[in-house]
Design a protein around this motif. Structure first.
Motif, PDB file in Angstrom:
ATOM      1  N   ARG A  80       0.837  -1.190   0.000  1.00 56.30           N
ATOM      2  CA  ARG A  80       0.000   0.000   0.000  1.00 56.30           C
ATOM      3  C   ARG A  80       0.879   1.250   0.000  1.00 56.30           C
ATOM      4  O   ARG A  80       1.833   1.343   0.756  1.00 56.30           O
ATOM      5  CB  ARG A  80      -0.900  -0.024   1.238  1.00 56.30           C
ATOM      6  N   GLY A  81       0.527   2.190  -0.889  1.00 53.38           N
ATOM      7  CA  GLY A  81       1.281   3.420  -0.991  1.00 53.38           C
ATOM      8  C   GLY A  81       2.372   3.407  -2.038  1.00 53.38           C
ATOM      9  O   GLY A  81       2.979   4.438  -2.307  1.00 53.38           O
ATOM     10  N   GLU A  82       2.616   2.253  -2.657  1.00 54.35           N
ATOM     11  CA  GLU A  82       3.654   2.171  -3.682  1.00 54.35           C
ATOM     12  C   GLU A  82       3.106   2.521  -5.063  1.00 54.35           C
ATOM     13  O   GLU A  82       1.940   2.298  -5.359  1.00 54.35           O
ATOM     14  CB  GLU A  82       4.244   0.759  -3.748  1.00 54.35           C
ATOM     15  N   SER A  83       3.983   3.028  -5.919  1.00 55.50           N
ATOM     16  CA  SER A  83       3.702   3.202  -7.339  1.00 55.50           C
ATOM     17  C   SER A  83       4.774   2.427  -8.083  1.00 55.50           C
ATOM     18  O   SER A  83       5.961   2.743  -7.991  1.00 55.50           O
ATOM     19  CB  SER A  83       3.741   4.679  -7.725  1.00 55.50           C
ATOM     20  N   ARG A 130      -1.473   7.482  -4.537  1.00 55.09           N
ATOM     21  CA  ARG A 130      -0.538   6.827  -3.622  1.00 55.09           C
ATOM     22  C   ARG A 130      -0.691   7.358  -2.209  1.00 55.09           C
ATOM     23  O   ARG A 130      -0.685   6.589  -1.242  1.00 55.09           O
ATOM     24  CB  ARG A 130       0.895   7.047  -4.104  1.00 55.09           C
ATOM     25  N   LYS A 131      -0.852   8.665  -2.066  1.00 55.64           N
ATOM     26  CA  LYS A 131      -1.005   9.255  -0.731  1.00 55.64           C
ATOM     27  C   LYS A 131      -2.282   8.784  -0.065  1.00 55.64           C
ATOM     28  O   LYS A 131      -2.367   8.716   1.162  1.00 55.64           O
ATOM     29  CB  LYS A 131      -1.008  10.784  -0.842  1.00 55.64           C
ATOM     30  N   THR A 152       6.909   9.125 -11.888  1.00 60.44           N
ATOM     31  CA  THR A 152       5.712   8.622 -11.227  1.00 60.44           C
ATOM     32  C   THR A 152       5.969   7.507 -10.224  1.00 60.44           C
ATOM     33  O   THR A 152       5.278   7.415  -9.211  1.00 60.44           O
ATOM     34  CB  THR A 152       4.710   8.105 -12.290  1.00 60.44           C
ATOM     35  N   CYS A 153       6.955   6.662 -10.495  1.00 61.13           N
ATOM     36  CA  CYS A 153       7.108   5.409  -9.734  1.00 61.13           C
ATOM     37  C   CYS A 153       8.323   5.430  -8.810  1.00 61.13           C
ATOM     38  O   CYS A 153       9.347   6.036  -9.132  1.00 61.13           O
ATOM     39  CB  CYS A 153       7.235   4.233 -10.702  1.00 61.13           C
ATOM     40  N   ASP A 154       8.194   4.747  -7.676  1.00 62.34           N
ATOM     41  CA  ASP A 154       9.324   4.619  -6.765  1.00 62.34           C
ATOM     42  C   ASP A 154       9.950   3.228  -6.823  1.00 62.34           C
ATOM     43  O   ASP A 154      10.967   2.971  -6.181  1.00 62.34           O
ATOM     44  CB  ASP A 154       8.906   4.946  -5.323  1.00 62.34           C
ATOM     45  N   ARG A 196       0.257  10.388  -8.031  1.00 62.43           N
ATOM     46  CA  ARG A 196       0.899  10.652  -6.732  1.00 62.43           C
ATOM     47  C   ARG A 196      -0.146  10.856  -5.640  1.00 62.43           C
ATOM     48  O   ARG A 196       0.043  10.420  -4.496  1.00 62.43           O
ATOM     49  CB  ARG A 196       1.825  11.866  -6.850  1.00 62.43           C
ATOM     50  N   THR A 250      -2.360   1.426  -4.282  1.00 59.10           N
ATOM     51  CA  THR A 250      -1.172   0.940  -4.972  1.00 59.10           C
ATOM     52  C   THR A 250      -1.401   1.136  -6.457  1.00 59.10           C
ATOM     53  O   THR A 250      -2.463   0.793  -6.969  1.00 59.10           O
ATOM     54  CB  THR A 250      -0.910  -0.552  -4.679  1.00 59.10           C
ATOM     55  N   VAL A 251      -0.402   1.686  -7.145  1.00 60.50           N
ATOM     56  CA  VAL A 251      -0.529   1.972  -8.565  1.00 60.50           C
ATOM     57  C   VAL A 251       0.522   1.188  -9.341  1.00 60.50           C
ATOM     58  O   VAL A 251       1.706   1.199  -8.983  1.00 60.50           O
ATOM     59  CB  VAL A 251      -0.363   3.477  -8.855  1.00 60.50           C
TER      60      VAL A 251
END
Length: 267
Positions: free
Chosen positions: A73-76, A217-218, A236-238, A214, A222-223
């Motif tokens: 959860r919270g990841e892109s 994600r906040k 966009t992604c981490d 973004r 999850t994206v």
């Protein structure tokens, strides 16, 4: 050999993050027509179906091969790889649209897959498609009405005229893709998967799309993003998953994986 970082498992174990998608040794195999010269009439095909026989020339394609990862959860998460590497196929399995031949996919919440080829009702107006698309995603009519103007404004459909009141068949492919993304992005998703959606539209719309991802994600979603545009992935992604020939070659921080990908492919 996939480079699966142990930090994902360790953080899940200590309760720091909540898993939303678990892919456990996923294999996806589908059958395609190999171009046989055998009997190809409709009657012959019906007879084969009734007899439960495979058509001559049919071959199996092993599209995804033993892919394992955990999304939180919270990841892109970006998915990269050459054409035919299995990226879109993997997302369809996560969305529950394709069965796995071996392995399992576990999801927490309802995954939503957004692709530029998703079906739209061409004979209906953009306005009606906003309503139907919102309902299909589980939004109430009241929620859709509350967010309707934001959806239209975000898409930019009406910047050059009152297109939202026209049938979808009058839209360009870019306009349709922008409206499709805008409808999907209006809802807070548990797991949102975007297949090349940011490849359409001008840079202004891409910037709005990246900002909305973004925000998602906040809001603890999850994206997943499939794109051939490395800049969109970086912006966009981490985290990035790199697939080739159906295998997960690398899973790690965005900059690290994309640099390795660019060194290998020269892209």
């Amino acid at each position: 050999m996939a480079e699966r970082t142990e930090q994902h498992r360790e953080r899940a174990a200590d309760g720091a993050r909540i898993p939303t998608v678990i892919a456990d040794d996923v294999h996806i195999i589908y059958k395609v027509n190999g171009g046989s010269r055998g009997k190809g009439s409709a009657t012959a095909a019906l007879n084969r179906m009734l007899r439960r026989k495979t058509a001559p020339g049919m071959r199996e394609v092993h599209a995804v091969r033993g892919v394992t990862f955990v999304a939180y959860r919270g990841e892109s998460i970006g998915l990269i790889g050459s054409n035919g590497s299995g990226k879109s196929t993997l997302l369809k399995a996560v969305a529950g649209l394709l069965p796995t031949a071996r392995g399992k996919v576990y999801t927490d919440g309802q995954p939503s897959l957004l692709g530029v080829n998703a079906a739209l009702m061409n004979d209906l107006t953009g306005e009606r498609n906003v309503m139907l698309g919102g309902l299909a995603m589980g939004m109430t009519r009241e929620q859709i009405r509350e967010r309707y103007q934001d959806i239209v404004d975000f898409s930019g459909i009406n910047e050059k005229g009152d297109f939202i009141s026209l049938p979808m068949r009058t839209y360009s492919s870019g306009m349709a893709a922008r409206l499709r993304f805008s409808i999907a992005a209006a809802k807070d998703h548990d797991v949102l998967m975007i297949d090349e959606a940011l490849a359409t539209g001008d840079r202004k719309f891409q910037k709005r799309s990246e900002a909305r991802i973004r925000e998602l994600r906040k809001e603890a979603g999850t994206v997943f993003l499939v794109s051939h545009n490395n800049k969109s992935i970086r912006d966009t992604c981490d985290r990035v998953l790199w697939l080739e020939k159906g295998e997960l070659l690398m899973d790690g921080p965005t900059d690290e994986v994309i640099k390795a990908y660019e060194r290998e492919t020269g892209r």
